[in-house]
Design an enzyme around this catalytic site. Structure first.
Site, PDB file in Angstrom:
ATOM      1  N   ASP A  57       9.927   3.177  -5.686  1.00  0.00           N
ATOM      2  CA  ASP A  57       9.804   3.023  -4.238  1.00  0.00           C
ATOM      3  C   ASP A  57      10.190   4.368  -3.628  1.00  0.00           C
ATOM      4  O   ASP A  57      11.333   4.806  -3.753  1.00  0.00           O
ATOM      5  CB  ASP A  57      10.749   1.908  -3.767  1.00  0.00           C
ATOM      6  N   ARG A 143      -3.219   6.539  16.793  1.00  0.00           N
ATOM      7  CA  ARG A 143      -2.578   6.984  15.551  1.00  0.00           C
ATOM      8  C   ARG A 143      -1.388   7.881  15.883  1.00  0.00           C
ATOM      9  O   ARG A 143      -1.157   8.891  15.225  1.00  0.00           O
ATOM     10  CB  ARG A 143      -3.586   7.733  14.656  1.00  0.00           C
ATOM     11  N   TYR A 146       1.581   7.965  13.152  1.00  0.00           N
ATOM     12  CA  TYR A 146       0.942   8.390  11.901  1.00  0.00           C
ATOM     13  C   TYR A 146       0.570   9.882  11.982  1.00  0.00           C
ATOM     14  O   TYR A 146       0.933  10.672  11.103  1.00  0.00           O
ATOM     15  CB  TYR A 146      -0.303   7.536  11.658  1.00  0.00           C
ATOM     16  N   THR A 181     -10.392   2.535   0.855  1.00  0.00           N
ATOM     17  CA  THR A 181      -9.290   2.150  -0.038  1.00  0.00           C
ATOM     18  C   THR A 181      -8.802   0.762   0.396  1.00  0.00           C
ATOM     19  O   THR A 181      -9.143   0.296   1.494  1.00  0.00           O
ATOM     20  CB  THR A 181      -8.113   3.144   0.082  1.00  0.00           C
ATOM     21  N   PRO A 182      -7.959   0.120  -0.407  1.00  0.00           N
ATOM     22  CA  PRO A 182      -7.452  -1.209  -0.005  1.00  0.00           C
ATOM     23  C   PRO A 182      -6.761  -1.188   1.359  1.00  0.00           C
ATOM     24  O   PRO A 182      -6.949  -2.105   2.170  1.00  0.00           O
ATOM     25  CB  PRO A 182      -6.472  -1.561  -1.128  1.00  0.00           C
ATOM     26  N   ARG A 187      -6.999  -2.418   7.367  1.00  0.00           N
ATOM     27  CA  ARG A 187      -7.069  -1.991   8.774  1.00  0.00           C
ATOM     28  C   ARG A 187      -8.382  -2.465   9.411  1.00  0.00           C
ATOM     29  O   ARG A 187      -8.415  -2.861  10.570  1.00  0.00           O
ATOM     30  CB  ARG A 187      -6.941  -0.464   8.879  1.00  0.00           C
ATOM     31  N   ARG A 208     -17.985   6.888  13.236  1.00  0.00           N
ATOM     32  CA  ARG A 208     -17.372   8.183  13.556  1.00  0.00           C
ATOM     33  C   ARG A 208     -17.523   9.183  12.399  1.00  0.00           C
ATOM     34  O   ARG A 208     -16.991  10.293  12.443  1.00  0.00           O
ATOM     35  CB  ARG A 208     -15.908   8.004  13.967  1.00  0.00           C
TER      36      ARG A 208
HETATM   37  N1  LIG Z   1      -7.579   5.712   3.261  1.00  0.00           N
HETATM   38  C1  LIG Z   1      -7.738   6.595   4.227  1.00  0.00           C
HETATM   39  O1  LIG Z   1      -8.673   6.518   5.041  1.00  0.00           O
HETATM   40  C2  LIG Z   1      -6.775   7.748   4.353  1.00  0.00           C
HETATM   41  C3  LIG Z   1      -7.132   8.814   5.205  1.00  0.00           C
HETATM   42  C4  LIG Z   1      -6.261   9.886   5.331  1.00  0.00           C
HETATM   43  C5  LIG Z   1      -5.065   9.897   4.628  1.00  0.00           C
HETATM   44  N2  LIG Z   1      -4.748   8.859   3.824  1.00  0.00           N
HETATM   45  C6  LIG Z   1      -3.475   8.916   3.122  1.00  0.00           C
HETATM   46  O2  LIG Z   1      -3.681   8.769   1.744  1.00  0.00           O
HETATM   47  C7  LIG Z   1      -2.544   8.149   1.155  1.00  0.00           C
HETATM   48  C8  LIG Z   1      -2.985   6.966   0.315  1.00  0.00           C
HETATM   49  O3  LIG Z   1      -3.670   6.052   1.146  1.00  0.00           O
HETATM   50  P1  LIG Z   1      -4.647   4.947   0.533  1.00  0.00           P
HETATM   51  O4  LIG Z   1      -5.542   4.550   1.643  1.00  0.00           O
HETATM   52  O5  LIG Z   1      -5.203   5.433  -0.753  1.00  0.00           O
HETATM   53  O6  LIG Z   1      -3.605   3.736   0.290  1.00  0.00           O
HETATM   54  P2  LIG Z   1      -3.810   2.341  -0.490  1.00  0.00           P
HETATM   55  O7  LIG Z   1      -3.429   1.240   0.399  1.00  0.00           O
HETATM   56  O8  LIG Z   1      -5.124   2.228  -1.072  1.00  0.00           O
HETATM   57  O9  LIG Z   1      -2.672   2.433  -1.571  1.00  0.00           O
HETATM   58  C9  LIG Z   1      -1.366   2.474  -1.138  1.00  0.00           C
HETATM   59  C10 LIG Z   1      -0.446   2.376  -2.355  1.00  0.00           C
HETATM   60  O10 LIG Z   1       0.836   2.760  -1.885  1.00  0.00           O
HETATM   61  C11 LIG Z   1       1.767   1.913  -2.509  1.00  0.00           C
HETATM   62  N3  LIG Z   1       3.013   1.930  -1.754  1.00  0.00           N
HETATM   63  C12 LIG Z   1       3.253   1.354  -0.559  1.00  0.00           C
HETATM   64  N4  LIG Z   1       4.535   1.549  -0.211  1.00  0.00           N
HETATM   65  C13 LIG Z   1       5.117   2.270  -1.206  1.00  0.00           C
HETATM   66  C14 LIG Z   1       6.415   2.771  -1.429  1.00  0.00           C
HETATM   67  N5  LIG Z   1       7.407   2.557  -0.552  1.00  0.00           N
HETATM   68  N6  LIG Z   1       6.662   3.476  -2.557  1.00  0.00           N
HETATM   69  C15 LIG Z   1       5.670   3.679  -3.468  1.00  0.00           C
HETATM   70  N7  LIG Z   1       4.416   3.217  -3.321  1.00  0.00           N
HETATM   71  C16 LIG Z   1       4.143   2.517  -2.196  1.00  0.00           C
HETATM   72  C17 LIG Z   1       1.081   0.567  -2.525  1.00  0.00           C
HETATM   73  O11 LIG Z   1       1.691  -0.323  -3.456  1.00  0.00           O
HETATM   74  C18 LIG Z   1      -0.339   0.953  -2.915  1.00  0.00           C
HETATM   75  O12 LIG Z   1      -0.524   0.971  -4.312  1.00  0.00           O
HETATM   76  C19 LIG Z   1      -1.599   7.800   2.304  1.00  0.00           C
HETATM   77  O13 LIG Z   1      -0.611   8.812   2.446  1.00  0.00           O
HETATM   78  C20 LIG Z   1      -2.520   7.794   3.493  1.00  0.00           C
HETATM   79  O14 LIG Z   1      -1.848   8.073   4.698  1.00  0.00           O
HETATM   80  C21 LIG Z   1      -5.570   7.787   3.660  1.00  0.00           C
END
Ligand SMILES: NC(=O)c1ccc[n+]([C@@H]2O[C@H](COP(=O)([O-])OP(=O)(O)OC[C@H]3O[C@@H](n4cnc5c(N)ncnc54)[C@H](O)[C@@H]3O)[C@@H](O)[C@H]2O)c1
Length: 248
Positions: A57, A143, A146, A181-182, A187, A208
Site C-alpha cells: 500500500d 480535475r 487531481y 483502464t479499470p 469514472r 475530446r
Molecule cells: N487511465 C487514465 O486515463 C489516466 C490518465 C492519466 C494518468 N493516469 C494515471 O495513471 C496511473 C494509473 O492509473 P490507471 O488508470 O492505470 O489505474 P487502474 O485503476 O487501472 O489501476 C489502479 C491500481 O492501483 C491500485 N491501487 C489503488 N490504491 C493503491 C494503493 N494505496 N497502493 C497501491 N496500489 C493501489 C489498484 O489496486 C489498482 O490495481 C494513476 O497515477 C493515474 O492517475 C491515468
C-alpha cells in the site's frame, strides 16, 4: 530493440491498468520485476518467473521502507499509483485534498527515498513517475485536486532529476491523456449515471480525443519501458506527453 536484461524494476499499482501493462512489458524486455499493489488477487494473475509480486500500500511509508530494505539492487522504479477525484476547488473537501496528496505525491516521495540509496550505491538508475496531462501541462474541467497533485509530481520529478543528474540517476514523468483502464471505466460508469448511460459517457471522453479513441495502457507501458532502458540514457527531467493529440 529495448533491453532491460539484468535490471530489477519495481512497479507500484501493478495489478491493473497502466501499472499492470508496465510490469508485463518490462518483464518481456528481460527485467526482473517486483510488481506491487494492494490487490493481491490482481497481482497473482501476472506472477511469472520474471515477475515477483508483493503486497504494498503506497500510503504506508513503513511498508515502503521495509520493502526497499529487503530488495537489494534496484535499477528502475515506476511510480504508477494514483487516484482521481472529481470536482472544482469549491467542491474539494479537505479529506479529498489530503488523500489525493497522500496517494499521488507523498507515495512517490517515500518510494524514491526508499530506492535512492541503492541506486546511488549501484551507480545509477531510472525513475519514472506517472503524472497526467491534467497537471501543470493543462487544466481539465472538474480535475482540481487531481491536476494539482499531478503538477506536484512534475515538480518532484524535475527536482530529483536535477539533483541526481551527475549520479547517473534519471527521473522522468509520463503525462498520459485518457487511457482505457479499470479506473477510467469506473469514472465513465459514474458519469453515465448523470448523462443517461455508459455509452453516452464514454462518447464524452472519446469526443475530446483528436484521434477518436482512448489510449491503451500498453502504449503508456511501452514509453515507461523505453525510459527505464539504457536507450533513454540522455533523457532526464522531462514530461513525456502521450495523449492521442490533445495537446497537439
Ligand atoms: N487511465 C487514465 O486515463 C489516466 C490518465 C492519466 C494518468 N493516469 C494515471 O495513471 C496511473 C494509473 O492509473 P490507471 O488508470 O492505470 O489505474 P487502474 O485503476 O487501472 O489501476 C489502479 C491500481 O492501483 C491500485 N491501487 C489503488 N490504491 C493503491 C494503493 N494505496 N497502493 C497501491 N496500489 C493501489 C489498484 O489496486 C489498482 O490495481 C494513476 O497515477 C493515474 O492517475 C491515468
Amino acid at each position: 530493440m529495448l533491453n532491460l536484461e539484468g535490471k530489477t524494476v519495481v512497479v507500484t499499482a501493478a495489478a491493473a491498468g497502466i501499472g499492470r501493462e508496465t510490469a508485463i512489458a518490462a518483464a518481456e524486455q528481460g527485467a526482473r520485476v517486483i510488481a506491487t499493489d494492494i490487490d493481491t488477487a490482481g497481482l497473482a494473475s501476472i506472477a511469472s518467473d520474471r515477475i515477483v509480486t508483493r503486497e504494498l500500500d503506497v500510503i504506508d511509508r513503513q511498508a515502503i521502507a521495509s520493502l526497499f530494505s529487503e530488495l537489494g539492487k534496484v535499477d528502475g522504479l515506476v511510480n504508477v499509483a494514483g487516484i482521481v477525484h472529481h470536482g472544482t476547488i469549491e467542491e474539494c473537501t479537505m479529506d479529498e485534498w489530503q488523500s489525493a496528496f497522500q496517494l499521488n505525491v507523498d507515495s512517490m516521495f517515500h518510494t524514491i527515498r526508499g530506492t535512492l540509496p541503492d541506486m546511488l550505491a549501484n551507480g545509477g538508475g531510472s525513475i519514472v513517475n506517472i503524472a497526467s496531462a491534467a497537471s501543470s501541462v493543462k487544466g481539465f474541467h472538474q480535475r482540481f485536486v487531481y491536476g494539482t497533485t499531478k503538477a506536484a509530481v512534475i515538480g518532484l520529478t524535475k527536482s530529483v532529476a536535477i539533483d541526481y543528474v551527475d549520479k547517473q540517476i534519471r527521473c522522468n514523468a509520463i503525462c498520459p491523456g485518457t487511457v482505457d483502464t479499470p479506473s477510467l471505466r469506473e469514472r465513465v460508469r459514474v458519469l453515465g449515471e448523470d448523462l443517461g448511460g455508459y455509452h453516452v459517457a464514454m462518447q464524452r471522453f472519446i469526443s475530446r480525443q483528436p484521434m477518436g479513441r482512448l489510449g491503451k495502457a500498453r502504449e503508456v507501458a511501452a514509453l515507461a519501458v523505453f525510459l527505464l532502458s539504457d536507450e533513454a540514457a540522455f533523457i532526464t527531467g522531462q514530461t513525456h506527453i502521450i495523449d492521442g493529440g490533445i495537446l497537439a
